[in-house]
Write a protein that holds these residues in place. Structure first.
Motif, short mmCIF file in Angstrom:
data_model
loop_
_atom_site.label_atom_id
_atom_site.label_comp_id
_atom_site.label_asym_id
_atom_site.label_seq_id
_atom_site.Cartn_x
_atom_site.Cartn_y
_atom_site.Cartn_z
N LEU A 112 -12.25 5.37 -11.12
CA LEU A 112 -11.71 5.03 -9.80
C LEU A 112 -12.34 5.93 -8.74
CD1 LEU A 112 -7.87 5.25 -10.52
CD2 LEU A 112 -9.15 3.13 -10.16
N THR A 113 -12.26 5.48 -7.49
CA THR A 113 -12.53 6.39 -6.39
C THR A 113 -11.23 6.51 -5.60
OG1 THR A 113 -14.82 5.70 -6.26
CG2 THR A 113 -13.94 6.84 -4.35
N ARG A 166 0.87 -1.18 0.00
CA ARG A 166 0.00 0.00 0.00
C ARG A 166 0.91 1.24 0.00
NH1 ARG A 166 -2.59 -3.87 3.41
NH2 ARG A 166 -1.24 -3.21 5.12
N TRP A 167 0.90 1.95 -1.11
CA TRP A 167 1.76 3.12 -1.27
C TRP A 167 1.03 4.38 -0.82
CZ3 TRP A 167 6.77 2.57 -1.99
CH2 TRP A 167 7.24 1.39 -2.59
N VAL A 203 -2.87 8.68 -9.48
CA VAL A 203 -4.21 8.33 -8.98
C VAL A 203 -4.48 6.84 -8.92
CG1 VAL A 203 -5.60 10.40 -9.31
CG2 VAL A 203 -5.18 8.88 -11.25
N ASP A 204 -3.88 6.07 -9.81
CA ASP A 204 -4.15 4.63 -9.81
C ASP A 204 -3.09 3.86 -9.02
OD1 ASP A 204 -2.16 5.21 -11.63
OD2 ASP A 204 -2.79 3.68 -13.07
N LYS A 205 -2.13 4.54 -8.42
CA LYS A 205 -1.05 3.86 -7.72
C LYS A 205 -1.03 4.12 -6.22
CE LYS A 205 1.93 3.18 -11.66
NZ LYS A 205 1.10 3.86 -12.70
N ALA A 206 -1.50 5.28 -5.82
CA ALA A 206 -1.48 5.60 -4.39
C ALA A 206 -2.69 4.97 -3.70
CB ALA A 206 -1.49 7.11 -4.19
#
Ligand SMILES: *Cc1c(COP(=O)(O)O)cnc(C)c1O
Length: 232
Positions: free
Chosen positions: A116-117, A73-74, A89-92
């Motif tokens: 995404l949310t 979990r980054w 947005v898709d990595k954090a």
């Protein structure tokens, strides 16, 4: 000291701080702040069971994301510029450093594009130091309401970077204020806003932060040693 020994010390201190405050130790998550540190060191902490890692630069997080296991979990804990939002947005797993409606709008836009949310914390500049990012306490409620109204974004709590102090007791008042802000916001019952997380406390003051209600502590130096900024 090895990473293993350092982690044992930090975890033991976390446990004792939670006990002193009559809190459930499971309600406090350690984020290992790995900025400037090589992937080998992150891998070592990962093999010792750590899954939450914190980075303060988008590029560094993205590079490390690609090189390390997918169940990490980054946490993005550093200042985020609007032009970098699309990379992250898709990595954090959680963006701790949302400090303006403008930035939140960009996150909302990029998240919507990708269906995404995105979970975020609002960064608060409690101490009012000029050098620090964050929403000032008097604008916090208004900012929270504006961000909460945006699509594809969920506010999960608050984050602060307390001043560097020699005696951690000096930051107790700041941490206590953070707790109070979450209570004030909860009472407003705003849609898409929960105050599940308070991200506060670093190597020098995480025990006091836990005593005052931190749910995420962000610890770098006490795990990985001093940073050399020329390196990464
Ligand atoms: C670097 C950093 C930390 C960790 O600091 P240490 O004193 O090394 O534990 C925590 N939070 C933020 C936002 C940071 O940039």
């Amino acid at each position: 000291m090895s990473i293993k020994e350092n982690l044992q010390t930090v975890k033991n201190n976390m446990l004792k701080a939670a006990e002193r405050a009559g809190r459930n130790p499971e309600d406090v998550t350690l984020i290992a702040v790995s900025k400037t540190k090589p992937v080998e060191m992150i891998r070592e902490a990962y093999d010792l069971g750590i899954r939450d890692f914190g980075e303060n630069k988008v590029q560094e997080l993205v590079d490390k994301y690609d090189m390390l296991p997918g169940d990490i979990r980054w946490h993005l804990i550093g200042h985020l510029q609007t032009n970098k939002v699309k990379y992250i947005v898709d990595k954090a797993y959680l963006i701790h450093s949302v400090d303006s409606v403008k930035l939140a709008k960009e996150i909302s836009k990029e998240a919507s594009k990708r269906s995404l949310t995105v979970n975020i914390l609002i960064e608060v500049n409690v101490s009012g130091e000029e050098s620090k990012f964050g929403v000032s306490p008097d604008k916090l409620l208004e900012t929270t309401e504006e961000i909460a109204a945006l699509p594809a974004i969920n506010i999960k709590g608050l984050m602060t970077v307390a001043p560097y102090v020699v005696d951690s007791e000096q930051n107790r008042g700041i941490f206590a204020q953070m707790m109070k802000f979450t209570v004030d916001i909860m009472q407003k019952n705003i849609d898409n806003v929960s105050m599940d997380f308070i991200s506060m406390g670093m190597s020098g003051d995480y025990e006091v932060a836990i005593e005052e209600g931190a749910t995420y502590i962000r610890v770098g130096t006490s795990i990985f040693g001093e940073r050399n900024y020329n390196k990464f």
